[in-house]
Structures are given as structure tokens and as C-alpha cells.
Design a protein around this motif. Structure first.
Motif, PDB file in Angstrom:
ATOM      1  N   ALA A  90       3.891   8.082   0.521  1.00 44.78           N
ATOM      2  CA  ALA A  90       5.146   8.110   0.695  1.00 44.78           C
ATOM      3  C   ALA A  90       5.558   7.385  -0.676  1.00 44.78           C
ATOM      4  N   GLY A  91       6.284   8.564  -1.247  1.00 50.77           N
ATOM      5  CA  GLY A  91       6.131   7.855  -2.338  1.00 50.77           C
ATOM      6  C   GLY A  91       4.904   8.096  -3.223  1.00 50.77           C
ATOM      7  N   ASP A  92       4.601   6.743  -3.752  1.00 56.17           N
ATOM      8  CA  ASP A  92       3.244   6.340  -4.529  1.00 56.17           C
ATOM      9  C   ASP A  92       2.391   5.854  -4.390  1.00 56.17           C
ATOM     10  N   THR A  93       2.697   5.062  -2.685  1.00 55.99           N
ATOM     11  CA  THR A  93       2.093   4.248  -1.917  1.00 55.99           C
ATOM     12  C   THR A  93       1.379   4.804  -0.293  1.00 55.99           C
ATOM     13  N   ARG A  94      -0.385   4.098  -0.004  1.00 52.32           N
ATOM     14  CA  ARG A  94      -0.792   4.179   1.077  1.00 52.32           C
ATOM     15  C   ARG A  94       0.201   4.099   2.502  1.00 52.32           C
ATOM     16  N   ILE A  95       0.406   4.692   3.544  1.00 44.17           N
ATOM     17  CA  ILE A  95       1.182   3.987   4.457  1.00 44.17           C
ATOM     18  C   ILE A  95       0.145   4.368   5.761  1.00 44.17           C
ATOM     19  N   SER A  96      -0.861   5.225   5.363  1.00 45.67           N
ATOM     20  CA  SER A  96      -1.672   5.347   6.355  1.00 45.67           C
ATOM     21  C   SER A  96      -3.297   6.028   6.425  1.00 45.67           C
ATOM     22  N   THR A  97      -4.243   5.606   6.451  1.00 45.16           N
ATOM     23  CA  THR A  97      -5.209   6.279   5.620  1.00 45.16           C
ATOM     24  C   THR A  97      -6.736   5.620   6.237  1.00 45.16           C
ATOM     25  N   ASN A  98      -7.246   6.441   6.938  1.00 47.65           N
ATOM     26  CA  ASN A  98      -9.010   5.707   7.983  1.00 47.65           C
ATOM     27  C   ASN A  98     -10.024   5.107   6.031  1.00 47.65           C
ATOM     28  N   SER A 105     -10.850  -3.241   6.530  1.00 43.18           N
ATOM     29  CA  SER A 105      -9.310  -2.888   6.605  1.00 43.18           C
ATOM     30  C   SER A 105      -9.164  -1.778   6.057  1.00 43.18           C
ATOM     31  N   ARG A 106      -7.551  -1.079   7.094  1.00 48.57           N
ATOM     32  CA  ARG A 106      -7.678   0.065   5.786  1.00 48.57           C
ATOM     33  C   ARG A 106      -6.978  -0.452   4.702  1.00 48.57           C
ATOM     34  N   ASN A 107      -7.518   0.709   3.615  1.00 49.40           N
ATOM     35  CA  ASN A 107      -6.526   0.409   2.608  1.00 49.40           C
ATOM     36  C   ASN A 107      -5.024   1.086   2.658  1.00 49.40           C
ATOM     37  N   ILE A 108      -3.946   0.424   2.962  1.00 46.52           N
ATOM     38  CA  ILE A 108      -2.947   0.260   3.068  1.00 46.52           C
ATOM     39  C   ILE A 108      -2.079  -0.182   1.909  1.00 46.52           C
ATOM     40  N   GLY A 109      -0.457   0.135   1.286  1.00 44.45           N
ATOM     41  CA  GLY A 109      -0.043  -0.283   0.509  1.00 44.45           C
ATOM     42  C   GLY A 109      -0.625  -0.673  -0.779  1.00 44.45           C
ATOM     43  N   ASP A 114      -3.183   6.960 -11.344  1.00 41.03           N
ATOM     44  CA  ASP A 114      -2.049   7.426 -11.728  1.00 41.03           C
ATOM     45  C   ASP A 114      -2.167   9.170 -12.015  1.00 41.03           C
ATOM     46  N   GLN A 115      -3.543   9.680 -12.137  1.00 38.70           N
ATOM     47  CA  GLN A 115      -3.539  10.976 -11.877  1.00 38.70           C
ATOM     48  C   GLN A 115      -2.957  11.930 -10.856  1.00 38.70           C
ATOM     49  N   ILE A 116      -3.020  11.159  -9.690  1.00 42.15           N
ATOM     50  CA  ILE A 116      -2.524  11.916  -8.478  1.00 42.15           C
ATOM     51  C   ILE A 116      -0.891  11.974  -8.746  1.00 42.15           C
ATOM     52  N   ILE A 117      -0.645  10.769  -9.180  1.00 39.71           N
ATOM     53  CA  ILE A 117       0.679  10.455  -9.128  1.00 39.71           C
ATOM     54  C   ILE A 117       1.113  11.700 -10.035  1.00 39.71           C
TER      55      ILE A 117
END
Length: 154
Positions: A90-98, A105-109, A114-117
Motif C-alpha cells: 500500500a504505497g511503498d509499505t509491505r502490507i501482505s507477504t509470504n 515472521s512475515r516481512n510486513i511494515g 528505492d528503485q522499486i518505488i
């Protein structure tokens, strides 16, 4: 040392050096081929996932107050079917991932690279290439999620 012995020794050294150079060229070539193959697979998986998402969840994308942090309904099945990793932003923040850290722990938040953004969120273009997540390199493919107005939202 005889001239014949010196000649044989020089020939053997040249032969060993040539073998080492050929081995290095072969290794670099194979490594590049593996990277290319993995990148093609990542892009292919992304296209298949987008097609599946469109059929399973028709309609426009939108950001809601719904907290996807514990929602694994989408990422786990898709990750399992493509034998890879799936992340929603959501925007540039991971909100759901495997993708999980060393503790499981899931790598959320966490934020996107920067290149992806710049490529995906700001410019609305697809990104295919190497990405580092939690210190590990991945061959990856990203597409922007756009709302009904065409704005990049994730």
C-alpha cells in the motif's frame, strides 16, 4: 634444467592457465544464464498471478482501512502455486507477504527498495531485476496497482 624440460613445463603452465580461464568463462556464462532464466520465470509468474487476480478478484484496486497484515488469503496460495514470493504494497509499505525473516515472521511494515518505488510507484512502470530483501538477493518482477482513476496506489 634442460631446454626440453623447460619447454614441457612452460607448455603445461600455459595449458593450466588456459583451462582456468575457460572454466571461469564457463562459470560466468552459466551464472548469467541462470539469472536470465530466473528473471524470465519471475516475470512469467507475475503475469500469471495478475491474470488470476483479475479473475478471482474482479474490479478496481483501492486502498481501504482493511488491515492485510494478517491476511494471507492471497499471498500464500499464489506464492505456493508459483514456488516464489508474493508481496502487496500500500504505497511503498509491505502490507501482505509470504517473505519471512530469520525468525519466521512475515516481512510486513517494511518499505520497498528505492528503485522499486521510483520505477513502479512514481513512474507506473513494470520493474524486472535483482532486488535485495532482508539481505538476500532475489530475481523479481513488480507491477503497479492502479485505482480506477489510474493513480498508482501500490
Amino acid at each position: 634444467m634442460k631446454l626440453q624440460t623447460k619447454s614441457v613445463l612452460a607448455f603445461n603452465i600455459c595449458l593450466i592457465i588456459a583451462c582456468i580461464v575457460m572454466a571461469l568463462i564457463g562459470w560466468f556464462s552459466a551464472n548469467a544464464g541462470f539469472d536470465t532464466s530466473l528473471q524470465v520465470q519471475a516475470a512469467s509468474n507475475l503475469r500469471i498471478m495478475v491474470d488470476n487476480m483479475d479473475s478471482l478478484y474482479p474490479g478496481d484496486w483501492e486502498v481501504r482501512d482493511h488491515n492485510m497484515n494478517e491476511d494471507t488469503e492471497i499471498v500464500d496460495p499464489f506464492g505456493s502455486s508459483c514456488h516464489g514470493f508474493v508481496t502487496f504494497f500500500a504505497g511503498d509499505t509491505r502490507i501482505s507477504t509470504n517473505v519471512k525473516d530469520q525468525n519466521g515472521s512475515r516481512n510486513i511494515g517494511t518499505k520497498a527498495d528505492d528503485q522499486i518505488i521510483n520505477t513502479v510507484l512514481r513512474n507506473g512502470a513494470a520493474y524486472e531485476g535483482r532486488t535485495t530483501i532482508l539481505g538476500k538477493d532475489y530475481m523479481s518482477a513488480y507491477l503497479p496497482l492502479k485505482d480506477a482513476a489510474g493513480k498508482n496506489i501500490g
